[in-house]
Every structure is written in structure tokens, then in C-alpha cells.
Write an enzyme that holds these catalytic residues in place. Structure first.
Site, PDB file in Angstrom:
ATOM      1  N   ASN A 210       0.845  -1.206   0.000  1.00 25.89           N
ATOM      2  CA  ASN A 210       0.000   0.000   0.000  1.00 25.89           C
ATOM      3  C   ASN A 210       0.874   1.247   0.000  1.00 25.89           C
ATOM      4  O   ASN A 210       2.089   1.162   0.030  1.00 25.89           O
ATOM      5  CB  ASN A 210      -0.980  -0.024   1.180  1.00 25.89           C
ATOM      6  CG  ASN A 210      -0.261  -0.044   2.508  1.00 25.89           C
ATOM      7  OD1 ASN A 210       0.440   0.896   2.866  1.00 25.89           O
ATOM      8  ND2 ASN A 210      -0.415  -1.138   3.239  1.00 25.89           N
ATOM      9  N   ASP A 279      -4.733  -6.035   5.244  1.00 26.78           N
ATOM     10  CA  ASP A 279      -5.781  -6.851   5.862  1.00 26.78           C
ATOM     11  C   ASP A 279      -5.731  -8.292   5.363  1.00 26.78           C
ATOM     12  O   ASP A 279      -6.176  -9.206   6.044  1.00 26.78           O
ATOM     13  CB  ASP A 279      -7.160  -6.251   5.550  1.00 26.78           C
ATOM     14  CG  ASP A 279      -7.358  -4.926   6.286  1.00 26.78           C
ATOM     15  OD1 ASP A 279      -6.854  -4.812   7.409  1.00 26.78           O
ATOM     16  OD2 ASP A 279      -7.984  -4.011   5.716  1.00 26.78           O
ATOM     17  N   PRO A 306      -3.923 -11.514  10.738  1.00 26.62           N
ATOM     18  CA  PRO A 306      -4.365 -11.205  12.110  1.00 26.62           C
ATOM     19  C   PRO A 306      -4.374  -9.701  12.311  1.00 26.62           C
ATOM     20  O   PRO A 306      -3.558  -8.988  11.725  1.00 26.62           O
ATOM     21  CB  PRO A 306      -3.292 -11.871  12.990  1.00 26.62           C
ATOM     22  CG  PRO A 306      -2.121 -12.098  12.101  1.00 26.62           C
ATOM     23  CD  PRO A 306      -2.642 -12.224  10.692  1.00 26.62           C
ATOM     24  N   ASP A 307      -5.316  -9.200  13.106  1.00 24.32           N
ATOM     25  CA  ASP A 307      -5.356  -7.773  13.434  1.00 24.32           C
ATOM     26  C   ASP A 307      -4.458  -7.570  14.657  1.00 24.32           C
ATOM     27  O   ASP A 307      -4.830  -7.940  15.784  1.00 24.32           O
ATOM     28  CB  ASP A 307      -6.797  -7.339  13.721  1.00 24.32           C
ATOM     29  CG  ASP A 307      -6.894  -5.827  13.863  1.00 24.32           C
ATOM     30  OD1 ASP A 307      -6.019  -5.222  14.528  1.00 24.32           O
ATOM     31  OD2 ASP A 307      -7.840  -5.244  13.304  1.00 24.32           O
ATOM     32  N   PHE A 324      -5.003   3.911  14.626  1.00 26.12           N
ATOM     33  CA  PHE A 324      -5.218   4.899  13.577  1.00 26.12           C
ATOM     34  C   PHE A 324      -6.340   4.416  12.675  1.00 26.12           C
ATOM     35  O   PHE A 324      -6.535   3.213  12.503  1.00 26.12           O
ATOM     36  CB  PHE A 324      -3.941   5.095  12.736  1.00 26.12           C
ATOM     37  CG  PHE A 324      -3.038   6.136  13.323  1.00 26.12           C
ATOM     38  CD1 PHE A 324      -2.294   5.869  14.452  1.00 26.12           C
ATOM     39  CD2 PHE A 324      -2.956   7.404  12.752  1.00 26.12           C
ATOM     40  CE1 PHE A 324      -1.471   6.832  15.018  1.00 26.12           C
ATOM     41  CE2 PHE A 324      -2.139   8.380  13.302  1.00 26.12           C
ATOM     42  CZ  PHE A 324      -1.397   8.088  14.439  1.00 26.12           C
ATOM     43  N   LYS A 338     -14.541   1.777  15.010  1.00 26.03           N
ATOM     44  CA  LYS A 338     -13.263   1.037  15.039  1.00 26.03           C
ATOM     45  C   LYS A 338     -12.701   1.011  16.459  1.00 26.03           C
ATOM     46  O   LYS A 338     -12.186   0.006  16.918  1.00 26.03           O
ATOM     47  CB  LYS A 338     -12.276   1.721  14.082  1.00 26.03           C
ATOM     48  CG  LYS A 338     -11.388   0.765  13.336  1.00 26.03           C
ATOM     49  CD  LYS A 338     -10.748   1.413  12.130  1.00 26.03           C
ATOM     50  CE  LYS A 338     -11.502   1.047  10.859  1.00 26.03           C
ATOM     51  NZ  LYS A 338     -10.824   1.505   9.640  1.00 26.03           N
ATOM     52  N   LYS A 342     -12.358  -2.596  18.453  1.00 31.02           N
ATOM     53  CA  LYS A 342     -11.017  -3.071  18.810  1.00 31.02           C
ATOM     54  C   LYS A 342     -10.695  -2.830  20.287  1.00 31.02           C
ATOM     55  O   LYS A 342      -9.614  -3.180  20.739  1.00 31.02           O
ATOM     56  CB  LYS A 342      -9.966  -2.390  17.932  1.00 31.02           C
ATOM     57  CG  LYS A 342     -10.120  -2.682  16.442  1.00 31.02           C
ATOM     58  CD  LYS A 342      -8.845  -2.437  15.669  1.00 31.02           C
ATOM     59  CE  LYS A 342      -9.131  -2.447  14.171  1.00 31.02           C
ATOM     60  NZ  LYS A 342      -7.941  -2.655  13.359  1.00 31.02           N
TER      61      LYS A 342
END
Ligand code: CTP
Length: 406
Positions: A210, A279, A306-307, A324, A338, A342
Site C-alpha cells: 500500500n 488486511d 491477524p489484526d 489509527f 473502530k 477493537k
């Protein structure tokens, strides 16, 4: 932000038209309580009179390396040790070039070489001179060695050109200097910052990635170090120098970033997830380069990564977690949701588009926590990071106080 009061500032002035603004800068520093010693290069006297600066600072201006009177009072090495910070404003292309190669052919360049104090440079020059690869290489070398670059600003120039090369305004420079002073809001505390993109390999030569440049995460690492933190910066592939005093761990993929974060976690009291983690990753990584012969299309199967942030935040023993959110639509609602999903202590949201957010030097943030929010205006990421660290420290301290009283 630390006031410069009580700090000993060497204000270096070199020979550019912006030198006339140095009088205002000296005045602001003195008003802020700093002890200011002006050191001019010989030619700077063509642009501003030493008497003006002496009257403002209450100290005779120094401009010569071999000056028996001044050397007897405070020799150049003593002066180098005296300085808490050296701010050169304006810094001309010539001066930047001389200190980039370590010249010590006048008093100011000698001080820059002999002093261990932080060096702040406010360049001022014609836009073509600023853009020249020679200047850019010199500046990059100095930043790599720990100097801090303040500006230059973009705009009309004395020579009639328009572009980057204007010295930052004195009030902005005072703010930059205050922001650079070492504070103690995270003194001795271990902090993890993730930064940059991740690269998810497809085959030995290709990856999914990215546009993240890593600039915000690196600026945060520098701002946290300036508040006394021990920073571990876990970064995806970026082209940025490591901020001074920061421990850097380079990774490529999301899985590597996760492993590095988990390994560092036990000691950390604060985790800031600034990386743009992919992701998804390809389900299979081809052992050999994928060839196009005989195909008209290619299907890739991707699996969720995995996050990292959610995983850290879900732990029973966990650091203060800051995330962020880069959003293209409905910034506030998306960021709030978000933060809740989370389980974060704070989230910093920014609007992204092709021209804004990723890769740029400036950004704006909407910072949200359980019972408050603050919008931080569009500004250089280095300054934004200083403000965000201040906000995080406020919330961090408030949470610690609640825990202690509970
Ligand atoms: N993050 C992480 N690990 C991941 C993905 C994201 O630690 N695998 C962190 C980022 O560092 C950032 C925040 O989570 O702090 C971003 O949240 P995310 O929901 O991943 O944002 P997007 O990827 O933009 O999500 P979406 O595309 O669903 O909006």
C-alpha cells in the site's frame, strides 16, 4: 510543548535575506525566557546588524573563531558545551553544505561540529537552490545524523520566484524549538510504535502493498523519544532514516510485524499502531516467479491477516492502545466504531484520498477517546506527532490516576 525558558540557545545566523527575521526570532526566544547567544557568519552582517541582536539578547554577538577577547571569556569549545540547543535560522545552502561535510572554517560551523546539543536548521534559499540534488543530499545527510529540519516554507521569495525555500516565520520556529526540547512525559517508559506499510509476498519478486510512507509513525517515534520514552519502532519497508535514539526493527509482512510486536509487548506501557497493515495476504506464496505464458488472467486467493492492534488490545495485561483509522468516508463514525470494536483507549482518524494522508508531509487528525475528542489542524506530520503525543500522555496519566485511586 516545553517552554524554552531557562534553556541556553545558540542562535546561528547565516547570510541570507531572511536574516532580518532573526531579530524577531531572538526577541521571541528572549521573551520565552531563553538565554540566547547569537553567532553570525561573517557575511550575515551584510543582512543584519550585530548591534540589533546584541540589544535584544543582552549578549555581544560572536562572529569570529579567532577572537582573542571573546575566546578569553568563553572559548568556542566552552560555547559548544554551553549550548542546550543550536538553532540556525536562516541556514543558507552554503552553510548546510559546509556542515554536511563537517567543515569547521568559521565559528558557527565549528560549534555545530563540536557540540553534542541538538541541531535545528531553518533553511532559507531560492527554490531552485533548495531543490538542487546537492542541497537535498546535504540535508538528507544531516537529518540522518540527527539534525532536525524546520521548513522551509513554500511561497513568494525575495528573488521573485515562488516555491519552497522561504524561512519559516519566527513564531513557527519558536514553536518548533519548544517542541524539540526534551520533556519527560514518558520518561523511562517503553513504547511500541508500528509504522509504514506491510508487503505481502506473492512470489519471490512480487508483493501486495500500500501507499503508506511511514512518515507519521517515524514522527511519533521521534516525538515520544523527545518525551523521554524508550521507543521500539517496528516498521514495514520505508525509505526513512531512523530517528535518533529510537530502536528500530524492520519487518516486511503483517505476520512478521505481529511476531515482532508480541515479542516486545511484555515491557511496553504504550502501543501505537500507526502501520498500514495489509488486511489480507495471498493464501499461497509461489516458490518460483509466477509466469504469464499461456494465461489470460490470474486469480489470487487471499486470507485475512491477524489484526495486530485488536490482538494486543484484547489481552488481559495490556499497554495503553492507540489506533489509527484512515477513512475515505464518514470519518468520525467509522473511527468511533473502530475504537469500540477493537477496544482501544484512543483512535486518531484521518481522511485519506489519493492526494491526502498517505505519503504527504502534512496531515490533519481527529483524535477520539471514550469521553472526548480533539481535532488537530492540518500541519506537518512532525508537529502533528508532538501534539498527538501530548494528548496521549494526558489520557495515559488520567487512566493511571484512575487505576491508582480505584
Ligand atoms: N491494524 C493492525 N493490524 C491489522 C490491521 C490494522 O494492527 N492487521 C491497525 C492499524 O495499525 C491501525 C488500525 O488497526 O491502527 C486500522 O484499523 P483497520 O480496521 O485495519 O483499518 P482499515 O484497514 O482501514 O480497515 P477497513 O478497511 O475495514 O476500514
Amino acid at each position: 510543548m516545553q517552554p524554552s525558558g531557562g534553556r541556553r540557545v545558540v542562535l546561528g545566523i547565516t547570510a541570507g535575506i531572511a536574516a532580518f527575521k532573526a531579530a524577531e526570532l531572538a526577541r521571541l526566544l528572549v521573551r520565552d525566557g531563553a538565554d540566547v547567544q547569537v553567532v553570525m557568519t561573517r557575511s550575515a552582517g551584510q543582512f543584519i546588524g550585530p548591534m540589533t541582536l546584541q540589544a535584544i539578547t543582552g549578549r555581544p554577538v560572536r562572529d569570529a573563531l579567532f577572537d582573542p577577547v571573546h575566546e578569553a571569556a568563553m572559548g568556542h569549545i566552552e560555547l559548544a558545551r554551553w549550548a542546550d540547543v543550536i538553532l540556525v535560522a536562516p541556514a543558507t545552502a552554503d552553510f548546510i553544505a559546509r556542515i554536511a561535510i563537517g567543515m569547521a572554517d568559521d565559528l558557527l560551523s565549528t560549534l555545530c561540529l563540536a557540540s553534542g546539543a541538538p541541531l535545528l536548521l531553518a533553511p532559507a534559499m531560492n527554490q531552485a537552490m533548495w531543490g538542487h540534488p546537492a542541497t537535498q543530499a546535504n540535508v538528507a545527510a544531516l537529518v540522518e545524523r540527527g539534525a532536525t529540519l524546520l521548513g522551509p516554507d513554500d511561497g513568494d521569495q525575495a528573488c521573485g520566484d515562488t516555491g519552497p525555500g522561504r524561512m519559516r516565520e519566527p513564531a513557527a520556529l519558536l514553536g518548533d524549538l519548544q517542541a524539540s526540547l526534551v520533556g519527560a512525559r514518558f520518561a523511562g517508559r517503553r513504547v511500541i510504535v508500528t509504522a509504514g506499510p506491510t508487503q505481502e509476498p506473492l512470489d519471490p519478486v512480487r508483493f501486495l502493498g500500500n501507499r503508506s510512507s511511514g512518515k507519521m509513525g517515524f514522527a511519533l517515534a521521534a516525538a515520544l523519544t523527545a518525551q523521554g520514552a524508550e521507543v521500539v519502532l517496528i516498521s514495514g519497508p520505508v525509505a526513512l532514516p531512523t530517528p535518533r535514539g529510537v530502536e528500530r526493527i524492520d519487518v516486511e509482512s503483517a505476520l512478521q510485524m505481529r511476531d515482532a510486536v508480541l515479542a516486545e509487548l511484555p515491557e511496553a506501557v504504550l502501543f501505537i499502531a500507526c502501520a498500514a497493515v495489509a488486511d489480507y495476504r495471498p493464501l499461497e506464496v509461489a516458490a518460483h516467479k509466477i509466469k504469464k505464458e499461456g494465461t489470460s488472467s490470474l486469480k489470487l486467493e487471499l486470507v485475512r491477516n491477524p489484526d495486530i492492534l485488536a490482538e494486543v488490545s484484547a489481552r488481559a495485561e495490556r499497554p495503553f492502545c492507540v489506533g489509527f483509522a484512515a477513512e475515505t468516508d464518514d470519518l468520525e463514525a467509522a473511527a468511533e466504531s473502530k475504537m469500540r470494536t477493537k477496544g482501544l483507549d484512543m483512535i486518531a482518524a484521518n481522511q485519506v484520498s489519493v492526494s491526502r494522508g498517505f505519503g504527504t508531509d502534512d496531515n490533519a487528525l481527529l483524535v477520539i477517546w471514550n469521553d472526548g475528542r480533539v481535532a488537530l489542524a492540518n500541519q506537518p506530520k512532525t508537529q502533528l506527532a508532538v501534539q498527538l503525543v501530548d494528548l496521549i500522555a494526558d489520557r495515559f496519566d488520567a487512566q493511571a490516576a484512575t487505576k491508582n485511586s480505584g
